[in-house]
Each structure stands twice: as C-alpha cells, then as structure tokens.
Design an enzyme around this catalytic site. Structure first.
Site, mmCIF file in Angstrom:
data_model
loop_
_atom_site.group_PDB
_atom_site.id
_atom_site.type_symbol
_atom_site.label_atom_id
_atom_site.label_comp_id
_atom_site.label_asym_id
_atom_site.label_seq_id
_atom_site.Cartn_x
_atom_site.Cartn_y
_atom_site.Cartn_z
ATOM 1 C CB SER B 141 -0.867 0.030 1.266
ATOM 2 O OG SER B 141 -1.475 1.307 1.402
ATOM 3 C CE1 TYR B 154 -3.804 -2.524 5.599
ATOM 4 C CE2 TYR B 154 -3.250 -0.329 4.794
ATOM 5 C CZ TYR B 154 -3.705 -1.610 4.558
ATOM 6 O OH TYR B 154 -4.061 -1.979 3.289
#
Lengths: 80, 246
Positions: B141, B154
C-alpha cells in the site's frame, strides 16, 4: 510409506542440481567441505524430501550435516 | 488460449481488491484458489458458475494461524500439483490514534498482514523452489511508503511487506522465482479499510487521475508482473495510485 529410497531421492536431486559426487557415502558432508550444498540448495532438498518421503530431516530439531544423517532420520522414523 | 493455465493462489480473495484479482485470473483462463475466513456471495458464484467451477478452489482459512496457511497451500497442491503464481493480498486494517491502539488490534493487523503472508509464502516458496519457477506479488500500500494518520500499525505492516519483497527477490532469484510488490493508492474498497468518506473525497481531489482506484487497476499490474515472460523485473514495489504520490 513411499517405495522410493532415500538414496534415490538424494541422488536424483544431486544430479538435477549438478552436485552429484563420485560416490554417495554416509560420512560425506552435505555442505562446503563435502557435496557443496548452499543454504538454498538445502531448502530445495528439504522440500524435495518432504514431497517424496513425507517428512524432512531439515525440519527436525537437529539439522543433518552428512548424507548419513539424512538416511538415519528416515531409518529412525521407520523403526518407530 | 495459447498457453497452459497457471495455478494461481490469491489470498483474501473473497471480497474487494482480492475478489477483483481472482476475477482477473479466472478471466485469463487460469486455475485460481483463494481463501478467507468466511465465504461470500462472490465466492459462491465462482463455485457454481459452469464457466469457473472447475477452475476455482475455495478454502476457509485464517492465515494468521500457521496450520490454516499450510493446510490451504497443501489443498491447492493436492488438487492441481503445483503453484505458479502467489498473490499475497490478505490483509486487515484497524484505524485509530496509535497511542490509544489496543494490544488486540496490533496483534490482529500484524498477525495477518505480516505473519500470515510469511506463512503462506514459506509454504508456496518450498513448492516453487522444487520446480524452480514462480511469480509472487505482495499487495502492499502507498501508506507503507507515505504513512497515513491513524494507520500506523497498518502502514508498518505494509512497509514490512516491501522489505520482504526485496529480500525474497534476492533470495529466490537464482531459482527462477520472481518476487514483486504492488502498492495501491486509495481504492473504492478502502471504505472498509479505515478511511471515511470525507478523507476519500480529499484524496480524490489530490489525485491526478481524478478518481479512486478500482480492483481492476491493481489486477492489471499483477497480471503484468506474473506474466510467464517476466523473468527480469523483480524485487520492485510498483506504486499504482493514479499519480497521487508522483
């Protein structure tokens, strides 16, 4: 239990990676001063042994150092 | 189709981005296995559709548990004999200010995003080593590169995957195994990943492409990276974000 012998699996693998010694004796070291496997070769051999024989001595507590150690792992498994 | 169907594992393919990647490989004629903790209508449709039923394998698995990860890979190899492509997509996000983050949320995100990915990749990597070929893509990501307020854990896990991508590319390159990462920007599926509508609207305004990403945008890059002809592009993390971080 597989009908393929440990020696045959070892021999097929070593021929495939072009590291087959003149003779595959029990006291032959798997690594630098013997057959010359590197760590990735050992990982590959471990996967091949597991595929062919259902388990791998490289996953045991004590890592095999010699051809004899590999054979002894399967002898012990067969005897138990 | 001019080539042999590939055996493809897409982890976390029951919904969202993962489902889009599964659909892409089914459309390219491949044999596709996916897993998640629970089944979805999309999975049930692939299981029952005559066009995909014979080429699709579903397994319920919590990849944070090593026994589930190993069992899923074993089931795929027992069915199809090998794994040609692994797309490590399974992941979970929890948002919140890090100083208030619970132990449980940290464990949940780290256990699935990092440990689960390592477990599956280890099991698949053993099979790829034996056949001396394979393509692995880790879905990362852009927050692993740029960070994002409220997504510290995350973001940390996605940065970890980028490190894993580079390390494995070096480790496995000599055995014909290609390892890359794809770092998506903000997707329409992100509503489930901790960002609210206001945050997403702000992101759209800053994105040169003028929109959020679709799963198809990411699947297309996965297909490119895992093309059998790609034996040279490895160890890279490809950012696919509509130009947001350019």
């Amino acid at each position: 239990m597989s009908t393929v012998s440990v020696e045959q699996v070892l021999s097929d693998f070593l021929n495939r990676v072009e590291k087959m010694p003149e003779s595959l004796t029990p006291d032959l070291n798997l690594y630098a001063d013997g057959i010359g496997l590197d760590s990735l070769d050992a990982a590959e051999l471990s996967a091949v042994l597991e595929d062919e024989l259902g388990s791998s001595p490289f996953d045991a507590d004590e890592m095999p150092e010699t051809v004899g150690d590999v054979i002894a792992f399967y002898d012990a498994a067969a005897a138990s | 189709m001019g080539r042999e169907p590939r055996v493809v594992i897409v982890t976390g393919g029951s919904r969202g981005l993962g489902a889009g990647i599964v659909r892409s490989y089914l459309e390219s004629g491949d044999l596709v296995a996916t897993c998640a903790r629970s089944i979805t209508p999309e999975v049930e449709a692939w299981q029952s559709d005559p066009a995909t039923a014979d080429r699709f394998l579903w397994g319920a698995a919590d990849l944070a548990k090593v026994e589930d990860a190993d069992a899923f890979v074993k089931a795929v190899v027992e069915k199809w004999g090998r794994v040609d492509v692994l797309i490590n997509n399974a992941g979970v996000a929890r948002d919140g200010i890090h100083s208030q983050f619970s132990d449980e949320d940290i464990d949940t995100v780290v256990d699935l995003n990092i440990k689960g990915t390592l477990y599956v990749t280890r099991a698949v990597g053993r099979k790829m080593l034996v056949k001396r070929s394979g393509h692995i893509v880790n879905i990362s990501s852009i927050v692993g590169l740029s960070g994002y307020r409220g997504l510290a854990t995350y973001s940390a896990t996605k940065a970890a995957l980028d490190g894993m991508t580079r390390a494995l590319a070096r480790e496995l390159g000599s055995r014909g195994i290609v390892v890359n990462g794809v770092a998506p920007g903000y997707l329409k599926t992100e509503m489930s990943h901790g960002l609210d509508a206001d945050q997403l609207n702000q992101i759209v305004r800053r994105t040169p492409a003028g929109r959020l990403g679709d799963p198809e945008d990411i699947a297309r890059v996965c297909q490119f990276l895992t093309d059998p002809a790609n034996t040279y592009l490895t160890g890279q993390v490809i950012v696919v974000d509509g130009g947001l971080t350019s």
